[in-house]
Design a protein around this motif. Structure first.
Motif, mmCIF file in Angstrom:
data_model
loop_
_atom_site.group_PDB
_atom_site.id
_atom_site.type_symbol
_atom_site.label_atom_id
_atom_site.label_comp_id
_atom_site.label_asym_id
_atom_site.label_seq_id
_atom_site.Cartn_x
_atom_site.Cartn_y
_atom_site.Cartn_z
ATOM 1 N N ASP A 71 0.846 -1.213 0.000
ATOM 2 C CA ASP A 71 0.000 0.000 0.000
ATOM 3 C C ASP A 71 0.876 1.257 0.000
ATOM 4 O O ASP A 71 0.669 2.175 -0.792
ATOM 5 C CB ASP A 71 -0.908 0.035 1.235
ATOM 6 C CG ASP A 71 -2.029 -0.988 1.170
ATOM 7 O OD1 ASP A 71 -2.303 -1.495 0.063
ATOM 8 O OD2 ASP A 71 -2.623 -1.276 2.226
ATOM 9 N N ALA A 72 1.845 1.296 0.919
ATOM 10 C CA ALA A 72 2.715 2.481 1.020
ATOM 11 C C ALA A 72 3.619 2.587 -0.212
ATOM 12 O O ALA A 72 3.857 3.688 -0.726
ATOM 13 C CB ALA A 72 3.545 2.414 2.300
ATOM 14 N N LEU A 105 1.750 4.097 -3.009
ATOM 15 C CA LEU A 105 1.589 5.552 -2.864
ATOM 16 C C LEU A 105 2.871 6.290 -3.270
ATOM 17 O O LEU A 105 2.809 7.394 -3.820
ATOM 18 C CB LEU A 105 1.188 5.905 -1.422
ATOM 19 C CG LEU A 105 -0.234 5.474 -1.032
ATOM 20 C CD1 LEU A 105 -0.523 5.839 0.428
ATOM 21 C CD2 LEU A 105 -1.277 6.099 -1.948
ATOM 22 N N VAL A 106 4.013 5.666 -3.024
ATOM 23 C CA VAL A 106 5.283 6.268 -3.467
ATOM 24 C C VAL A 106 5.305 6.353 -5.003
ATOM 25 O O VAL A 106 5.666 7.380 -5.595
ATOM 26 C CB VAL A 106 6.490 5.455 -2.934
ATOM 27 C CG1 VAL A 106 7.791 5.907 -3.593
ATOM 28 C CG2 VAL A 106 6.596 5.592 -1.412
ATOM 29 N N TRP A 127 5.988 13.606 2.331
ATOM 30 C CA TRP A 127 4.981 12.552 2.135
ATOM 31 C C TRP A 127 5.654 11.234 1.711
ATOM 32 O O TRP A 127 5.316 10.156 2.223
ATOM 33 C CB TRP A 127 3.965 13.016 1.075
ATOM 34 C CG TRP A 127 3.000 11.979 0.602
ATOM 35 C CD1 TRP A 127 2.996 11.356 -0.620
ATOM 36 C CD2 TRP A 127 1.886 11.432 1.332
ATOM 37 N NE1 TRP A 127 1.955 10.465 -0.694
ATOM 38 C CE2 TRP A 127 1.255 10.493 0.491
ATOM 39 C CE3 TRP A 127 1.379 11.646 2.609
ATOM 40 C CZ2 TRP A 127 0.144 9.769 0.884
ATOM 41 C CZ3 TRP A 127 0.264 10.915 2.998
ATOM 42 C CH2 TRP A 127 -0.337 9.998 2.144
ATOM 43 N N TYR A 157 7.289 9.791 4.682
ATOM 44 C CA TYR A 157 6.255 9.237 5.571
ATOM 45 C C TYR A 157 5.865 7.820 5.121
ATOM 46 O O TYR A 157 5.762 6.900 5.936
ATOM 47 C CB TYR A 157 5.054 10.184 5.533
ATOM 48 C CG TYR A 157 3.932 9.868 6.495
ATOM 49 C CD1 TYR A 157 4.133 9.875 7.867
ATOM 50 C CD2 TYR A 157 2.659 9.589 6.008
ATOM 51 C CE1 TYR A 157 3.090 9.607 8.737
ATOM 52 C CE2 TYR A 157 1.608 9.331 6.874
ATOM 53 C CZ TYR A 157 1.830 9.337 8.242
ATOM 54 O OH TYR A 157 0.792 9.070 9.102
ATOM 55 N N GLN A 158 5.676 7.662 3.816
ATOM 56 C CA GLN A 158 5.312 6.342 3.283
ATOM 57 C C GLN A 158 6.490 5.371 3.383
ATOM 58 O O GLN A 158 6.308 4.203 3.742
ATOM 59 C CB GLN A 158 4.845 6.450 1.814
ATOM 60 C CG GLN A 158 3.616 7.317 1.624
ATOM 61 C CD GLN A 158 2.444 6.898 2.512
ATOM 62 O OE1 GLN A 158 2.283 5.718 2.842
ATOM 63 N NE2 GLN A 158 1.631 7.851 2.925
ATOM 64 N N ARG A 159 7.692 5.852 3.087
ATOM 65 C CA ARG A 159 8.865 4.955 3.181
ATOM 66 C C ARG A 159 9.081 4.516 4.630
ATOM 67 O O ARG A 159 9.533 3.402 4.884
ATOM 68 C CB ARG A 159 10.110 5.648 2.631
ATOM 69 C CG ARG A 159 10.058 5.818 1.119
ATOM 70 C CD ARG A 159 11.416 6.202 0.546
ATOM 71 N NE ARG A 159 11.303 6.446 -0.879
ATOM 72 C CZ ARG A 159 11.398 7.654 -1.451
ATOM 73 N NH1 ARG A 159 11.652 8.718 -0.717
ATOM 74 N NH2 ARG A 159 11.266 7.784 -2.749
ATOM 75 N N LYS A 164 6.743 3.832 6.759
ATOM 76 C CA LYS A 164 5.836 2.694 6.991
ATOM 77 C C LYS A 164 6.445 1.416 6.414
ATOM 78 O O LYS A 164 6.436 0.354 7.054
ATOM 79 C CB LYS A 164 4.481 2.944 6.316
ATOM 80 C CG LYS A 164 3.658 4.048 6.927
ATOM 81 C CD LYS A 164 2.353 4.216 6.145
ATOM 82 C CE LYS A 164 1.637 5.501 6.521
ATOM 83 N NZ LYS A 164 1.118 5.522 7.884
#
Ligand SMILES: N[C@@H](CCC(=O)N[C@@H](CS)C(=O)NCC(=O)O)C(=O)O
Length: 208
Positions: A110-111, A114-115, A131, A134-136, A138
Motif C-alpha cells: 500500500d505504502a 503511494l510512493v 509525504w 512518511y510512506q517509506r 511505513k
C-alpha cells in the motif's frame, strides 16, 4: 453435476496485489479457473468502476456477474471454494495473529504504491518529499518487524504470499533499498521462492 464456476480477475499482470491473489489461487489449486482480464484503473470508461466502485484492482467477478473485493476477501473466498484452510484458518486464535501479519505485509505494498503514485499523479514540482518519507517510513518499519521474525519459508499462507508480492514489488520499483538492511528477509524470499512453485509461475524466475 454442474461445471465448476469460473472466475474473472480484473487486474494487470504486474499489479502486486493482483499477483497476490493469482498466487493464492495457484496455491489452493484454482489457477485454471481464474482468467485474468486486464484493467486500466485510470480509465473512467473501464468497466472496473462498475464492478468495484472503489476503482481498485484486483476485483473478482463471479459467474453470476457479482463482484468480490478487496484482495483479502477474494483470497478467503478462493480458499472457501477450494475447500481448504491452507491460507488462513477460518477459526481459532491463530487466525488473528496471521491476519495482523498479513495486513502488515499488504501495508508494505500500500505504502509502496503511494510512493509510485506520487510521481505518477503529481507534476515534479508538486511531489512532496515529506509525504514520500512518511510512506517509506511505513515500509521500513514493517520490513524491520518481518526481519525480526520472518515467516517459515516452507509455509505458503496469506502472510508469506502477501510478503513475497510486496518484496517483489520493492525489487521491481525500488521504492526503498531493502536487501542489505534486511538480510534475513532477503534469505527468506529466496527460500520461499524455491519452496513455492507458484512464485515463479506468477513472478517469473526468482531474481531475474
Ligand atoms: N486494499 C486493496 C488494495 C488494492 C490496490 O491498492 N490496488 C492498486 C493496484 S496494485 C490499485 O488498484 N490502485 C488504483 C487506485 O488506488 O485507485 C486490496 O487489497 O485489494
Amino acid at each position: 453435476m454442474s461445471a465448476p464456476e469460473r472466475f474473472i480477475l480484473r487486474t494487470t499482470l504486474t499489479s502486486p496485489v493482483g499477483r497476490k491473489v493469482r498466487m493464492a489461487a495457484e496455491v489452493v489449486g484454482l489457477g485454471d479457473r481464474v482468467t485474468v482480464e486486464p484493467t486500466d484503473v485510470a480509465d473512467p470508461q473501464d468497466t472496473l468502476r462498475q464492478q468495484n466502485p472503489i476503482g481498485k484492482m484486483p476485483c473478482l467477478v463471479r459467474a453470476d456477474g457479482s463482484s468480490l473485493f478487496d484482495s483479502s476477501v477474494i483470497i478467503e473466498f478462493l480458499q472457501f471454494v477450494a475447500g481448504t484452510e491452507r491460507l488462513l484458518p477460518v477459526s481459532g486464535e491463530e487466525r488473528f495473529a496471521l491476519q495482523t501479519r498479513s495486513r502488515m505485509a499488504d501495508a508494505i505494498t500500500d505504502a509502496a504504491a503511494l510512493v509510485v503514485y506520487e510521481a505518477k499523479w503529481h507534476e515534479a514540482a508538486h511531489v512532496s518529499e515529506p509525504w514520500l518519507d512518511y510512506q517509506r517510513g511505513k515500509i521500513l518499519r514493517c520490513l524491520t518487524a518481518f526481519e525480526a521474525a520472518p515467516p517459515d519459508p516452507r509455509v505458503s499462507d496469506v502472510v508469506s504470499i502477501g510478503l513475497a508480492c510486496s518484496l517483489e514489488f520493492l525489487d521491481r520499483r525500488t521504492q526503498v533499498n531493502w536487501r542489505e538492511s534486511h538480510p534475513r528477509l532477503a534469505t527468506w524470499l529466496a527460500q520461499f521462492a524455491r519452496h513455492e512453485p507458484a512464485y515463479e509461475r506468477i513472478h517469473g524466475p526468482y531474481g531475474a
